[in-house]
Write a protein that holds these residues in place. Structure first.
Motif, PDB file in Angstrom:
ATOM      1  N   PRO A 221       0.836  -1.192   0.000  1.00 38.70           N
ATOM      2  CA  PRO A 221       0.000   0.000   0.000  1.00 38.70           C
ATOM      3  C   PRO A 221       0.879   1.253   0.000  1.00 38.70           C
ATOM      4  O   PRO A 221       1.884   1.319   0.716  1.00 38.70           O
ATOM      5  CB  PRO A 221      -0.796  -0.102   1.309  1.00 38.70           C
ATOM      6  N   ARG A 222       0.513   2.215  -0.803  1.00 47.46           N
ATOM      7  CA  ARG A 222       1.359   3.398  -0.968  1.00 47.46           C
ATOM      8  C   ARG A 222       1.537   4.150   0.346  1.00 47.46           C
ATOM      9  O   ARG A 222       2.647   4.551   0.697  1.00 47.46           O
ATOM     10  CB  ARG A 222       0.736   4.332  -2.018  1.00 47.46           C
ATOM     11  N   GLY A 223       0.449   4.330   1.093  1.00 49.18           N
ATOM     12  CA  GLY A 223       0.558   5.062   2.352  1.00 49.18           C
ATOM     13  C   GLY A 223       1.436   4.347   3.362  1.00 49.18           C
ATOM     14  O   GLY A 223       2.176   4.980   4.115  1.00 49.18           O
ATOM     15  N   GLU A 224       1.365   3.010   3.391  1.00 45.15           N
ATOM     16  CA  GLU A 224       2.198   2.232   4.304  1.00 45.15           C
ATOM     17  C   GLU A 224       3.675   2.410   3.963  1.00 45.15           C
ATOM     18  O   GLU A 224       4.521   2.607   4.844  1.00 45.15           O
ATOM     19  CB  GLU A 224       1.796   0.762   4.228  1.00 45.15           C
ATOM     20  N   LEU A 225       4.003   2.351   2.681  1.00 42.42           N
ATOM     21  CA  LEU A 225       5.400   2.510   2.268  1.00 42.42           C
ATOM     22  C   LEU A 225       5.885   3.932   2.542  1.00 42.42           C
ATOM     23  O   LEU A 225       7.018   4.138   2.999  1.00 42.42           O
ATOM     24  CB  LEU A 225       5.517   2.185   0.773  1.00 42.42           C
ATOM     25  N   LEU A 226       5.033   4.922   2.276  1.00 36.33           N
ATOM     26  CA  LEU A 226       5.410   6.310   2.569  1.00 36.33           C
ATOM     27  C   LEU A 226       5.646   6.501   4.065  1.00 36.33           C
ATOM     28  O   LEU A 226       6.557   7.237   4.470  1.00 36.33           O
ATOM     29  CB  LEU A 226       4.311   7.265   2.083  1.00 36.33           C
ATOM     30  N   SER A 227       4.840   5.849   4.883  1.00 36.16           N
ATOM     31  CA  SER A 227       5.018   5.973   6.332  1.00 36.16           C
ATOM     32  C   SER A 227       6.366   5.414   6.765  1.00 36.16           C
ATOM     33  O   SER A 227       7.033   5.981   7.633  1.00 36.16           O
ATOM     34  CB  SER A 227       3.885   5.235   7.056  1.00 36.16           C
TER      35      SER A 227
END
Length: 699
Positions: A221-227
């Motif tokens: 998930p993009r948000g998980e990786l960004l976090s």
């Protein structure tokens, strides 16, 4: 990876809601519900919200059991090794500063002895000696007072020596000031070391992301990786900055204070040291319980970021289907989980500080009582007792500080483990050490018995062979999920083959460097992706070294020049990353101009006209016709009207080429292509699962 090849490597259309053709950006089955790349189980998707490629309800939660705390800390500290010289200087400054600080209480105790001696001396008869005063006290039956006088350097009738007291206090002031300056210098050096370490860590993560294969991003998930690459690295930075200096000074303070306590009174020192094992046991028991909570806290933080990012990305879609309440419910549920984990982590770890203070106060009371008795018995001076009490406070305070930092340290290590998980992810196969090069680029592409599958038990493409001759336009059509986009992604080596090979101008693409291969390919995707910047900069992204005249020529050839002059700033008009201030067709024309400027020998057009109106489609077709001239082109299209003039049309079903030929030949054959054409331009055709699939056409 160069900017040009970078853009081509990642410029793959995102999966649209309802699009089952690709998992993420490509064909093939989606990952199993509740599964992550590492095979870990995660919560299933809840209703509501767009089901896009980011997977905001399937956020890839790591396992609750983290790596061992010790190895994680050692791995984090090893990243400081390039700054050995600065670290030695930091430790040296800390040692000197702590040594000066530790001497201070002993000097203040000496000042107290001078004052106390003066007070007692003034109370004694002038003209007598100290021995006479002691004898008189013993004769009066006051043995304790006599023992205390015998230990003191008292002069009967002489009061406080303020000059001597002043000199001692001035020396103590100088020592404390020097210690503070050295500690400030140490903090300045440490800040530089930590921030440069974080600079390298961010760079390592960025480089790692460029080396990861595309399937990794399909399942993250993009948000998980960004976090992980933002929040977690920031948390590591704060942890190192706040704990390294304090841990170093605290440990050195403990060592220095213990030495001074044994110099003053070995008995009281042993009493004070009893608090150490008790403190260690209490800290370990509490920290053991809070570590799991911190891991859960940062896991839920990443999941919440992924959920919010996707909910806002699909904000219009959520409103269209009236799923606001479901999205809000999912957010509140995940937010509640984050609250519980954060509350548990902070509360449990927060117990450490009061527990340490309680143990420290018990030790202080015992030391004060024993010290008072020893002063009364004359075995210690009042100044030594005062100094020892200060040392006991200095001894317990660092232990309390170390204990209070346990929650911050655990939080930072939990974040470090999440970042290390990215750094440890399996990379794509390295480029060959002696790569092959194409000496005469013509654009001939050949598939030789190619097989590929996303999941080991679900075949997609089996023993496919085809040849695209130089200058040919090859159209790939077929139902959703047939493998059309997968085919061109295999050319780009976004995925590795299971069997067979693909050649470009006779050279196996696996023997070439990826940036060399992708530098020869231009892609125009269904989702026109623009970067924040001017129109000129977005076109020049295809070839950054291009001249102004070459940029304008590409814009004129692809009809960008027609609408640019109607904009307020022309080519200097700034557009955001979403391109919200220009139309969808204008965005697509800019992406075509970008590919035109790159001058590729092989062109891939993936549904480039699917989301524009008929008038804009005409312009796009003319622009793409100019782009396709004198180069081999692969065109993926659902609108069959856009590929009538293709030199070769490949009809794909279930990963196989079931028909191939020109538009007229395929219509005359009355096969799958004819049915698909009739479905678009005549009447709907309903296909069933039981419908026989024609045998594949030999390559």
């Amino acid at each position: 990876m160069s900017e040009q090849s970078e853009e081509r490597a990642v410029a793959v259309p995102e999966q649209k809601p309802g699009d089952t053709e690709r998992p993420g950006p490509t064909d093939g089955p989606e990952p199993a519900e509740g599964a992550t790349p590492e095979g870990e189980v995660t919560p299933k998707r809840l209703p509501g919200g767009p089901r896009g490629g980011h997977g905001w309800m399937n956020a890839g939660m790591p396992a609750e059991r983290s790596m061992n705390f010790g190895p994680s800390v050692r791995r984090l500290l090893r990243r400081l090794q390039p700054h050995r010289v600065q670290l030695v200087a930091i430790i040296t400054l800390a040692v000197v500063s702590i040594a000066l600080t530790v001497i201070g209480p002993k000097l203040l105790g000496h000042a107290t002895d001078l004052i106390f001696t003066g007070v007692i001396g003034r109370s004694l008869p002038e003209g007598t000696t100290a021995e006479q005063a002691v004898a008189a006290a013993r004769a009066a039956g006051n043995d304790s007072y006599a023992d205390m006088l015998a230990r003191m350097d008292v002069v009967p009738g002489v009061g406080i020596d303020f000059a001597a007291v002043g000199r001692v206090l001035l020396l103590a002031l100088v020592l404390f000031l020097a210690a503070s300056l050295l500690l400030w210098w140490q903090g300045w050096l440490l800040t530089g070391v930590v921030q440069r370490t974080m600079l390298r860590l961010r760079a390592d993560v960025e480089d790692k992301l460029n080396r990861l294969p595309l399937p990794y991003f399909d399942r993250q998930p993009r948000g998980e990786l960004l976090s992980r690459v933002t929040n977690d690295i920031d948390n590591i930075s704060q942890t190192l900055q706040q704990t390294l200096s304090q841990l170093l000074t605290s440990l050195l303070t403990v060592v220095g204070v213990v030495v001074m306590m044994f110099v003053i009174s070995p008995l009281l020192a042993l009493v004070a040291l009893v608090a150490v094992p008790l403190s260690v046991v209490v800290t370990q028991q509490i920290a053991k319980r809070s570590q799991r909570q911190f891991i859960a806290q940062w896991t839920h933080t990443g999941q919440l970021n992924a959920q919010i990012e996707e909910a806002f990305t699909g904000h219009e879609l959520v409103r269209v289907f009236g799923r606001q309440h479901e999205v809000e419910a999912a957010f509140h549920a995940k937010n509640e989980e984050l609250f519980k984990a954060s509350y548990g982590a902070q509360f449990v770890s927060g117990i450490i500080m009061p527990a340490m203070m309680f143990i420290g106060n018990l030790s202080y009371v015992v030391i004060a009582v024993i010290g008072g008795l020893r002063v009364a018995s004359g075995t210690m001076s009042l100044g030594d007792v005062q100094a020892f009490i200060q040392y006991s406070r200095q001894f317990t305070q660092p232990l309390t500080q170390v204990a209070s930092m346990a929650n911050l340290l655990q939080s930072g290590v939990a974040s470090a483990e999440r970042v290390f998980a990215v750094l440890d992810a399996e990379e794509q196969s390295p480029d060959p050490t002696e790569p092959a090069r194409i000496t005469e680029p013509r654009g001939r592409v050949a598939f030789e018995q190619v097989s590929f599958r996303y999941a080991a038990d679900k075949p997609l493409i089996e023993e496919l062979s085809l040849v695209a001759e130089p200058g040919q336009t090859v159209a790939i059509v077929g139902p959703t999920g047939a493998g059309k986009t997968t085919l061109v992604n295999l050319i780009m080596r976004f995925y590795e083959l299971d069997a067979g090979r693909i050649t470009l101008d006779g050279v196996d693409v696996t023997t070439m460097r990826r940036d060399d291969l992708r530098g020869r390919v231009g892609m125009v995707l269904q989702d026109a992706w623009l970067f924040g910047g001017t129109i000129r900069e977005n076109i020049a992204y295809g070839r950054p070294q291009a001249t102004e005249e070459e940029i304008l020529a590409a814009a004129r050839a692809t009809f960008v020049d027609r609408f640019v002059h109607s904009l307020p700033e022309g080519y200097d008009t700034v557009i955001d990353s979403e391109g919200s201030n220009i139309s969808a067709g204008e965005k697509q024309l800019i992406t075509i101009a970008r590919a035109f400027l790159a001058e590729p020998s092989l062109l891939i057009l993936d549904e480039a006209t699917s989301s524009v109106d008929t008038r804009t489609e005409v312009l796009l077709q003319r622009a793409m016709a100019a782009l396709r001239s004198d180069r081999t082109s692969f065109v993926i299209a659902h609108r069959l009207s856009t590929i009538r003039d293709a030199d070769l049309i490949l009809m794909m079903e279930r990963g196989r080429i079931v028909e191939k030929g020109t538009h007229e030949e395929l219509l005359a054959a009355h096969g799958p292509y004819h049915r698909l054409y009739q479905a678009q331009f005549s009447q709907p055709v309903v296909a069933t699962d039981s419908e026989a699939v024609p045998e594949p056409v030999a390559g």
